[in-house]
Write an enzyme that holds these catalytic residues in place. Structure first.
Site, PDB file in Angstrom:
ATOM      1  N   LYS A   1     -19.751  -8.828 -43.126  1.00 47.34           N
ATOM      2  CA  LYS A   1     -18.376  -8.357 -42.923  1.00 47.34           C
ATOM      3  C   LYS A   1     -18.158  -7.968 -41.460  1.00 47.34           C
ATOM      4  O   LYS A   1     -19.129  -7.783 -40.714  1.00 47.34           O
ATOM      5  CB  LYS A   1     -18.105  -7.177 -43.855  1.00 47.34           C
ATOM      6  CG  LYS A   1     -19.040  -5.995 -43.672  1.00 47.34           C
ATOM      7  CD  LYS A   1     -18.894  -5.009 -44.820  1.00 47.34           C
ATOM      8  CE  LYS A   1     -19.833  -3.823 -44.638  1.00 47.34           C
ATOM      9  NZ  LYS A   1     -19.834  -2.957 -45.811  1.00 47.34           N
TER      10      LYS A   1
ATOM     11  N   TYR B   1      -9.334   7.770 -14.408  1.00 50.37           N
ATOM     12  CA  TYR B   1      -8.198   8.455 -15.045  1.00 50.37           C
ATOM     13  C   TYR B   1      -8.454   9.955 -15.167  1.00 50.37           C
ATOM     14  O   TYR B   1      -9.581  10.367 -15.499  1.00 50.37           O
ATOM     15  CB  TYR B   1      -7.976   7.909 -16.457  1.00 50.37           C
ATOM     16  CG  TYR B   1      -7.306   6.568 -16.516  1.00 50.37           C
ATOM     17  CD1 TYR B   1      -6.036   6.396 -15.944  1.00 50.37           C
ATOM     18  CD2 TYR B   1      -7.913   5.506 -17.155  1.00 50.37           C
ATOM     19  CE1 TYR B   1      -5.408   5.157 -16.017  1.00 50.37           C
ATOM     20  CE2 TYR B   1      -7.299   4.276 -17.228  1.00 50.37           C
ATOM     21  CZ  TYR B   1      -6.054   4.105 -16.663  1.00 50.37           C
ATOM     22  OH  TYR B   1      -5.430   2.900 -16.734  1.00 50.37           O
TER      23      TYR B   1
END
Ligand SMILES: *Cc1c(COP(=O)(O)O)cnc(C)c1O
Length: 710
Positions: free
Chosen positions: A376, A603
Site C-alpha cells: 500500500k 523562514y
C-alpha cells in the site's frame, strides 16, 4: 515492462521463423520437388507471420493494461519501421515501374494501408491494424468475446484466401469478396488475419496452458498434420486464391506458442532486432544477389539452383543484418540514461536487499504459510511498480493494498496473483472488484449486506475484530460472520484479524496479543463446528511475524519488515532476522554559504548563527518526504560520513544544514537523508527524530522523486 524477459524459446524462434519467411520468397526446393516446395513454403513457412503477430500480442494485449500508452508506443514504433522500409525500397519500386502504374493515388493508398508498397511489407501495416483491433476488442469485450469476433473475422478472411474456390461459385459471396478485393488485394491483412493471432498471444500471456510439454507437443503435431492435409486437399482441388490462411493454423499456432514458452533462460535481445532486420531486408538481398550473379555470370550456380539461392540469401541477409545492427549500436543517437547524478534528489531502491528480506521472512514462516506482500501507499514510498513486479518475479503470489485503486494499478503492472484490499471500497465499485479479480475486506456486517445487494459476485476476506476496535466484525459475533458466509454474491475465501500491540514486549501487551490470537482461533473453531468450510487465514503483520512466529495461518502480511526497517529505532523483537533497508533518500549539496555570527537563515529566521558558521543548501524538502518536524536541529543528514544538523526550517523543496564542524564539504557532495540503519539516518531514526515511526516517514515519500534501482 520487465516481465517480457527470459523467453529464450520465443527469442530463438524469431530467428528460425525469419529464415522460414525467406524460404517463402526464394522457394528453396523449387528445383527439386514441387510438392516438397509447396509444403515448405506454403504450409510450414506460413506459421512465420502468425508467430510474429502472436509475440507482439503476447507482450501487448492483456486485459489488465488499461492505458493506451503501450499500444500507442507499439504503433508508433511499427509505423517508423514501416516508413523507413518504404523509403529503403523506393529504388526497387522504381526499378519495377511501380510509380508508373495506373490509378496511382488510390493504388498507393491501398498499398500503404493494406498490401505494402512491396510484397512482404504488408506485415507492417497489418501489425498496426491488427494490434489496434485486438487491443480494442479485448478492452471492450474481454478475451472470450474478442476471440470469437476475431475468429469470425478470420473465417471471413479464410474464404477470401485458401478457401476462395467455394465463395467463387456462389454469386452473392463472390460479389461480397470482389468488393473486398477492390480495397485490398488479399484477405490476409490487418483486419481478417492479424487480430486473432494478437489476441491469442495476449490470451496465452494471461492464461498459460496448463498442459504438459508432451501434451502441447502432441497437440502441435496433430494440428500441424491436419493443417498439412487441409492444405494439400485445398491445393489439389485448386480452391486456393492465396495460401496464408488455414483452419488448422489456429490450433497449430496455439500449441506451438505454448511449447516455446517452456524454453526459458537467457534473454536474447539482439535476436529480436536481428529477426526484424532480416525480415525487412531479405528481398533487397534477393535483388542484389540476382544482379551480382548476372554481372559475374554465375546465375547457373546460384539462381538456377533454388537451394543455393536460398542459402546465399539467408547468409547474406544475416551477415548484412548483423553488420547493420552493430553499426547502429555504435553510432546510434546518444540517449541519456536516467542518471541520479543529475537529479536534485532521488529515491534509491536496492532490490537485492528486498530479495534478502523476502527470503529471510519466508524462512521463519511455517511451510504452508505464504508471504502476503503489503504494497500500500506506493509500497511504503518505495514505488509500487518496481517493488511489486520484483516481488512477483521472486515468486510472491499474494499482495495487499489499502485501496481498490492501488489494487487495479497492480493489475495494470501485470501482477497476476491474489490482491487483497485491506481498507474500505465503495460498494458501487463491486464491478471493478470482479473485473480485476480483487479480493475485498469485509469490514462489518452492514457493509457485507450492502455489497451483496449489488448483485455482483465478488471475492472477500472477512476481517474479525479481536481487540483493535477499528474495522472488522466483532470476533464474538459468530452469527454475523456466518451470515456473510451465506451471502449469495460474496465468496469468502479468507478471514483475518489484525494485532494492535504485537510490536511491544511488555507483559500486559503480550497478554493482550495472546488473547487476540486465541479469540480469532476461537471464532474459527466455532465456525468449523457449525459446518462452515474454513477459508484461508491470516493474523500477523510484520511485528506479528517477528514476535509471534510460527502461528498456524495461510498468510502473513508483511509490510514494513519487507522494506527492511523497524518502526522505531531500538525496537526489540523475539527474532532478529538481519533485515536490510531497501530505500535510501539522497540529494546533494548545491551550494555552501558562510554566515557571520548573529546572521540568520531561512523562514522565520529560525536559524541564527551562534558563531561564524557554514551552511549547505540541500534541494529536498517536505514535498520530497523530509518531515518539516526535523527543522532546527531535531534531525540530521549524512554528508561525508558525518551527521550534519538541519539548520532552520525544512521548506517544501529544500533545507539547509549546518556544516561548520565538517571539513571540506563542497557543492556536489552527496547527502543521505534516509540511509542505512544505525547510521544516524536510518528510516526508523529519522522517523523518531520527527516524532513518528518509519511507516509514516516512508509512506509520505514525495511522489515527484525519481526512483532509481541499484
Ligand atoms: C498496513 C497493514 C499491514 C502491514 O503492516 P506492517 O506493520 O507494515 O507489516 C498488515 N495488515 C493490515 C491490515 C494493514 O493495514
Amino acid at each position: 515492462m520487465r516481465r517480457n524477459k527470459n523467453y529464450t524459446g520465443i527469442d530463438f524462434a524469431r530467428f528460425v521463423f525469419a529464415l522460414l519467411i525467406i524460404a517463402i520468397h526464394t522457394s528453396p526446393l523449387a528445383s527439386f520437388n514441387e510438392t516438397g516446395d509447396f509444403i515448405l513454403t506454403r504450409v510450414i513457412a506460413r506459421t512465420g507471420v502468425p508467430f510474429f503477430f502472436m509475440v507482439s500480442g503476447f507482450f501487448l494485449v492483456t486485459e489488465y493494461t488499461c492505458g493506451n500508452g503501450r499500444l500507442a508506443g507499439f504503433i508508433k514504433k511499427t509505423a517508423i519501421i514501416y516508413i523507413v522500409a518504404i523509403l529503403i525500397y523506393i529504388p526497387v519500386n522504381i526499378y519495377n515501374g511501380y510509380f508508373s502504374m495506373d490509378n496511382f493515388l488510390p493504388n498507393i493508398i491501398k498499398d500503404i494501408i493494406f498490401d505494402g508498397t512491396l510484397y512482404h511489407l504488408w506485415y507492417l501495416p497489418a501489425s498496426i491494424t491488427g494490434a489496434a483491433i485486438a487491443w480494442y476488442l479485448v478492452k471492450k469485450q474481454g478475451f472470450a468475446k474478442a476471440l470469437i469476433i476475431s475468429v469470425i473475422l478470420y473465417i471471413t478472411g479464410l474464404f477470401g484466401d485458401s478457401y476462395y474456390g467455394i465463395p467463387e461459385n456462389i454469386p452473392a459471396l463472390k460479389s461480397f469478396y470482389s468488393q473486398i478485393f477492390l480495397i485490398t488485394d488479399y484477405t490476409r491483412n490487418g483486419i481478417f488475419f492479424a487480430p486473432v493471432f494478437f489476441i491469442l498471444g495476449g490470451y496465452i500471456s494471461e492464461n498459460r496452458s496448463q498442459l504438459s510439454f508432451g501434451k502441447n507437443l502432441c497437440g502441435f503435431m496433430a494440428s500441424f498434420l491436419l493443417m498439412l492435409t487441409e492444405a494439400l486437399i485445398l491445393h489439389g482441388f485448386k480452391l486456393q486464391r492465396h495460401d496464408s490462411m488455414y483452419i488448422f493454423l489456429l490450433p497449430c499456432m496455439y500449441f506451438l506458442f505454448n511449447l516455446l514458452l517452456f524454453f526459458k533462460g537467457k534473454r536474447l535481445v539482439n535476436i529480436r532486432t536481428l529477426s526484424l532486420v532480416i525480415y525487412i531486408i531479405h528481398p533487397m538481398m534477393i535483388v542484389i544477389i540476382r544482379m551480382c550473379s548476372k554481372l559475374l555470370h554465375i546465375q547457373k550456380i546460384i539462381i538456377e539452383n533454388s537451394l543455393a539461392c536460398y542459402s546465399v540469401t539467408c547468409l547474406s541477409s544475416v551477415i548484412f543484418s548483423i553488420s547493420a545492427i552493430a553499426l547502429w549500436n555504435r553510432y546510434k543517437p546518444f540517449k541519456t540514461k536516467h542518471n541520479p547524478e543529475k537529479d536534485r534528489a532521488y529515491i534509491e531502491i536496492n532490490l537485492d536487499n528486498l530479495g534478502h528480506n523476502v527470503k529471510v521472512l519466508q524462512k521463519i514462516l511455517p511451510e504452508k504459510c505464504k508471504l502476503m506482500a503489503v504494497v500500500k501507499a506506493e509500497a511504503y514510498g518505495h514505488g509500487s511498480f518496481g517493488i511489486s513486479t520484483h516481488l512477483a518475479r521472486m515468486g510472491v503470489k499474494a499482495f495487499a493494498t489499502a485501496t481498490i485503486d492501488e489494487a487495479v494499478r497492480l493489475r495494470e503492472y501485470g501482477i497476476k496473483g491474489e490482491i487483497l484490499v485491506l481498507g474500505h471500497t465503495d460498494i458501487r465499485r463491486a464491478y471493478e472488484l470482479k473485473k480485476y479479480n480483487i479480493i475485498q475486506t469485509i469490514t462489518d456486517l452492514n457493509y457485507a449486506e450492502a455489497l451483496n445487494k449489488q448483485g455482483i459476485y465478488v471475492k472477500a476476506h472477512i476481517k474479525a475484530d479481536t481487540g483493535m476496535h477499528r474495522i472488522g466484525i466483532d470476533a464474538s459475533d459468530t452469527e454475523a460472520v456466518k451470515k456473510v458466509f451465506n451471502m449469495e454474491n460474496i465468496e469468502v475465501c479468507g478471514m483475518y484479524t489484525h494485532l494492535c500491540c504485537a510490536d511491544s514486549l511488555e507483559p500486559e501487551d503480550i497478554l493482550y496479543t495472546r488473547e487476540q490470537i486465541s479469540s480469532f482461533y476461537g471464532l474459527i473453531d466455532t465456525l468449523e463446528k457449525s459446518g462452515i468450510k474454513i477459508p484461508k487465514l491470516h493474523i500477523q503483520s510484520s511485528y506479528g511475524m517477528l514476535n509471534y512466529p510460527g502461528l498456524d495461518a495461510d498468510y502473513a502480511r508483511a509490510g514494513i519488515a519487507l522494506y527492511g526497517v523497524l518502526s522505531s529505532p531500538g525496537d526489540k523483537t523475539v527474532i532478529d532476522l538481519g533485515l536490510k533497508p531497501v530505500l535510501c533518500l539522497k540529494s546533494k549539496v548545491i551550494l555552501v554559504k558562510q554566515l557571520k555570527k548573529g546572521e540568520s537563515a531561512g523562514y522565520g529566521r529560525a536559524f541564527t548563527a551562534e558563531r561564524d558558521s557554514r551552511i549547505a543548501i540541500v534541494p529536498a524538502g517536505y514535498a520530497d518526504g523530509v518531515p518539516r518536524s526535523l527543522s532546527c536541529g531535531r534531525g540530521s543528514v549524512l554528508v561525508k560520513g558525518m551527521l550534519a544538523p538541519v539548520a532552520g526550517r525544512v521548506c517544501m523543496d529544500q533545507l539547509a544544514i549546518d556544516i561548520t564542524d565538517i571539513e571540506g564539504v563542497n557543492t556536489g557532495d552527496m547527502v543521505t537523508i534516509i540511509g542505512a540503519e544505525n547510521s544516524g539516518a536510518g528510516a526508523a531514526e529519522v522517523a523518531s527524530c520527527s516524532g513518528s515511526i518509519s511507516n509514516e516517514l516512508l509512506s509520505r515519500m514525495g511522489t515527484r522523486l525519481p526512483v532509481v534501482f541499484s
